[in-house]
Motif scaffolding. Structure first.
Motif, PDB file in Angstrom:
ATOM      1  N   GLY A 174      -2.144   2.320  -1.393  1.00 51.23           N
ATOM      2  CA  GLY A 174      -2.927   1.677  -2.429  1.00 51.23           C
ATOM      3  C   GLY A 174      -3.020   0.178  -2.229  1.00 51.23           C
ATOM      4  O   GLY A 174      -4.081  -0.428  -2.442  1.00 51.23           O
ATOM      5  N   ALA A 175      -1.918  -0.429  -1.791  1.00 57.38           N
ATOM      6  CA  ALA A 175      -1.925  -1.881  -1.562  1.00 57.38           C
ATOM      7  C   ALA A 175      -2.848  -2.246  -0.412  1.00 57.38           C
ATOM      8  O   ALA A 175      -3.564  -3.253  -0.477  1.00 57.38           O
ATOM      9  CB  ALA A 175      -0.499  -2.365  -1.278  1.00 57.38           C
ATOM     10  N   GLU A 176      -2.856  -1.432   0.644  1.00 56.81           N
ATOM     11  CA  GLU A 176      -3.742  -1.710   1.780  1.00 56.81           C
ATOM     12  C   GLU A 176      -5.209  -1.553   1.393  1.00 56.81           C
ATOM     13  O   GLU A 176      -6.069  -2.347   1.811  1.00 56.81           O
ATOM     14  CB  GLU A 176      -3.400  -0.776   2.939  1.00 56.81           C
ATOM     15  CG  GLU A 176      -2.058  -1.091   3.594  1.00 56.81           C
ATOM     16  CD  GLU A 176      -1.622  -0.021   4.574  1.00 56.81           C
ATOM     17  OE1 GLU A 176      -0.819  -0.350   5.458  1.00 56.81           O
ATOM     18  OE2 GLU A 176      -2.083   1.136   4.445  1.00 56.81           O
ATOM     19  N   LEU A 177      -5.514  -0.545   0.577  1.00 54.22           N
ATOM     20  CA  LEU A 177      -6.888  -0.371   0.126  1.00 54.22           C
ATOM     21  C   LEU A 177      -7.317  -1.517  -0.788  1.00 54.22           C
ATOM     22  O   LEU A 177      -8.459  -1.996  -0.718  1.00 54.22           O
ATOM     23  CB  LEU A 177      -7.040   0.964  -0.597  1.00 54.22           C
ATOM     24  CG  LEU A 177      -6.932   2.213   0.286  1.00 54.22           C
ATOM     25  CD1 LEU A 177      -6.855   3.472  -0.569  1.00 54.22           C
ATOM     26  CD2 LEU A 177      -8.126   2.297   1.236  1.00 54.22           C
ATOM     27  N   ALA A 178      -6.394  -1.963  -1.642  1.00 57.06           N
ATOM     28  CA  ALA A 178      -6.710  -3.093  -2.512  1.00 57.06           C
ATOM     29  C   ALA A 178      -6.995  -4.346  -1.690  1.00 57.06           C
ATOM     30  O   ALA A 178      -7.910  -5.122  -2.010  1.00 57.06           O
ATOM     31  CB  ALA A 178      -5.565  -3.343  -3.487  1.00 57.06           C
ATOM     32  N   GLU A 179      -6.225  -4.546  -0.641  1.00 59.82           N
ATOM     33  CA  GLU A 179      -6.455  -5.695   0.230  1.00 59.82           C
ATOM     34  C   GLU A 179      -7.813  -5.562   0.939  1.00 59.82           C
ATOM     35  O   GLU A 179      -8.556  -6.544   1.077  1.00 59.82           O
ATOM     36  CB  GLU A 179      -5.334  -5.807   1.257  1.00 59.82           C
ATOM     37  CG  GLU A 179      -5.487  -6.958   2.242  1.00 59.82           C
ATOM     38  CD  GLU A 179      -5.484  -8.314   1.569  1.00 59.82           C
ATOM     39  OE1 GLU A 179      -6.098  -9.242   2.129  1.00 59.82           O
ATOM     40  OE2 GLU A 179      -4.877  -8.455   0.481  1.00 59.82           O
TER      41      GLU A 179
END
Length: 546
Positions: A457-462
């Motif tokens: 999720g953090a990578e997609l948000a980035e």
């Protein structure tokens, strides 16, 4: 493989910031691209094996009806391609390139076929010529960087005017040279002669003809042969079976997805919003792999669910553009085979408790034994607030996959009979029966999800920080109210929505695209939004995003 293959000239413009006025596509009297005044022309002769006449194929009839509804802005349907010729191999001379263009025209009968218009109202036919000449535009450039820019400028200029369907050959060709070397070939195609898949076939064959002098065995079928097959008894039986699917779908869905205007239309009336998102590309692949469906199904389902939620419908009806190239003889046929399919999804039924089979079968779902035909059109008095919804967005995917397959199988039919069906139902129910909502996945293939751990999720948000949005183009007239197009741009998905601003004003176009990104990214991150919250998602989507 995605079914949709149509490339739309109106979406070719580059994105501009969201708070600026979009460019009006194909505006006469606009700036002349550099090099336009120095163009010359060369005539090439071609000699094919036969001539003949036949009715239009059903794909040609479908696009002809769309052209007539969109005229005089039907340049919107022109298909353009640029073929670089200086990127590899030995230099290409002008005689070699002109000879390859002549052989390309001889190889593919659709490039030698023009429209025969009836004297009065009626259906046109197609006329194949065995010989003729084609004018090729020649443009010089100072060097390779300038040549690439000239090619794109020439592509835009040749695409910006409608074809003379009865008098003009359905291909416009150009060559860009640096010195005595051809650096680029440009093809602009009439949509009566080719769809997006056919355009890629032509680019492939032209490259082979330039480099090797041959493109291999001739195509297994021709537009004239296909037209005669479709209009024969067996073809008409297949078409009737497809239209039975359409009637059942019409009766299961609202009469239209956008029944009531909600705003004063802008001038020009139709705006295109375009979102380019690396995060969406990764998220679509992740969701598709997790639920054993295609990425195209994920995007189609998201589009359908958001439209239904925004308009208060329980059932969504969307018309995906279907490539119709599953038969081996049609895969390399240069013609326009694409037709509309009808995808119908009851969100409450699809998201309810599932049978034990669960997700889509790993070897492909089977056709249901029967098709439910409710008595009368759903929601005959207009949309109502969706009720009875349960579950999340990803719960829709198994049923959506099966519905998409049914749509693809029922996308070959006579458009004249299709028009008659719509008119009959419109009279029967006293209201216009047409979804006015279409979906076109124009990618020829879907990229496989990279090996390794799925994005967090953090990578997609980035990745979402790299999303861009703009309004690149407008149109005065488009024969739909909601047209979603999917392409690729590098490692990102580019999703364009062309909409009638009386039904979806620019702020709602923007909200739909950002909501689609958020819906699919959240699902990939393991938190698919509940269906009951999709309307709220539409209201809040985008926020302070660019």
């Amino acid at each position: 493989m995605p079914e949709g293959t149509v490339t739309v000239a109106g979406l070719r413009a580059g994105s501009v910031p969201a708070d600026t006025e979009p460019e009006k596509a194909g505006t006469p009297g606009g700036p002349v691209p550099s090099g336009a005044c120095s163009d010359t022309h060369r005539e090439i002769a071609f000699h094919g094996e036969r001539s003949g006449r036949a009715p239009l194929t059903w794909g040609q009839r479908a696009i002809w009806h769309a052209i007539r509804r969109t005229a005089p802005n039907d340049h919107y349907f022109n298909i353009g391609r640029v073929l670089p010729l200086a990127d590899r191999g030995r230099p290409v001379t002008v005689p070699e390139a002109l000879g390859a263009l002549a052989r390309l025209t001889e190889r593919h009968e659709s490039l030698r076929t023009r429209l025969l218009l009836p004297p009065l109202d009626g259906e046109p036919a197609q006329s194949l010529a065995d010989a003729g000449t084609l004018s090729v535009t020649m443009t010089r450039a100072a060097g390779l960087p300038e040549a690439a820019a000239e090619a794109e400028a020439l592509l835009g200029r040749l695409s910006a005017t409608r074809f003379d369907y009865a008098a003009e050959w359905p291909v416009r060709a150009a060559l860009i040279t640096v010195g005595d070397r051809v650096t680029h070939a440009v093809l602009v195609l009439c949509h009566l002669a080719a769809d997006g898949h056919a355009a890629e076939v032509l680019v492939r064959d032209l490259r082979l003809l330039v480099r090797r002098g041959s493109a291999g065995p001739p195509p297994a079928s021709t537009p004239l042969d296909l037209a005669r097959d479709q209009h024969a008894a067996a073809g008409r039986r297949r078409g009737a079976a497809a239209l039975a699917h359409w009637e059942a779908g019409y009766r299961a869905a609202p009469p239209t997805m956008f029944p009531d205007p909600c705003a004063q239309p802008r001038t020009p009336r139709f705006w295109t919003g375009r979102l380019v998102s690396p995060a969406l590309a990764r998220a679509v692949g992740t969701v598709a792999a997790a639920h054993r469906v295609s990425g195209s199904t994920v995007l189609l389902t998201a589009s359908a669910a958001l439209v239904a939620a925004g308009e208060g419908h329980r059932t969504a009806a969307v018309m995906p553009i279907v490539g119709n190239r599953t038969a081996g003889a049609l895969r390399d046929l240069v013609s326009t085979l694409s037709q509309d399919g009808l995808f119908v999804l009851d969100l409450a039924e699809a998201s309810g408790p599932r049978k034990a089979s669960g997700l889509a079968e790993p070897h492909g779902p089977t056709e249901p034994s029967g098709t439910r035909e409710p008595h009368g059109l759903a929601e005959p008095s207009g949309p109502t607030e969706a009720a009875g919804l349960a579950g999340t967005f990803t719960d829709l995917l198994p049923a959506a996959y099966r519905s998409a397959l049914r749509a693809y199988r029922a996308a070959v039919y006579d458009p004249v009979e299709w028009d008659a069906l719509g008119e009959r139902l419109s009279v029967e129910y006293g209201t216009d029966v047409h979804p006015y909502c279409c979906f076109n996945d124009m990618r020829l293939v879907e990229r496989a999800l990279p090996e390794g751990p799925r994005a967090t999720g953090a990578e997609l948000a980035e990745a979402r920080r790299r999303t861009t949005f703009g309004f690149p183009a407008t149109q005065d007239r488009v024969a739909c109210r909601y047209c979603l197009h999917v392409t690729e741009e590098g490692d990102a998905l580019a999703v364009s929505l062309t909409a009638d601003t009386a039904y979806l004003p620019p702020e709602k176009i923007r909200a739909h695209l950002y909501a689609m990104e958020e819906l699919i990214v959240a699902s990939a991150a393991g938190t698919p939004p509940p269906l009951t919250e999709l309307r709220t998602l539409l209201a809040a989507a985008g926020g302070d995003r660019p």
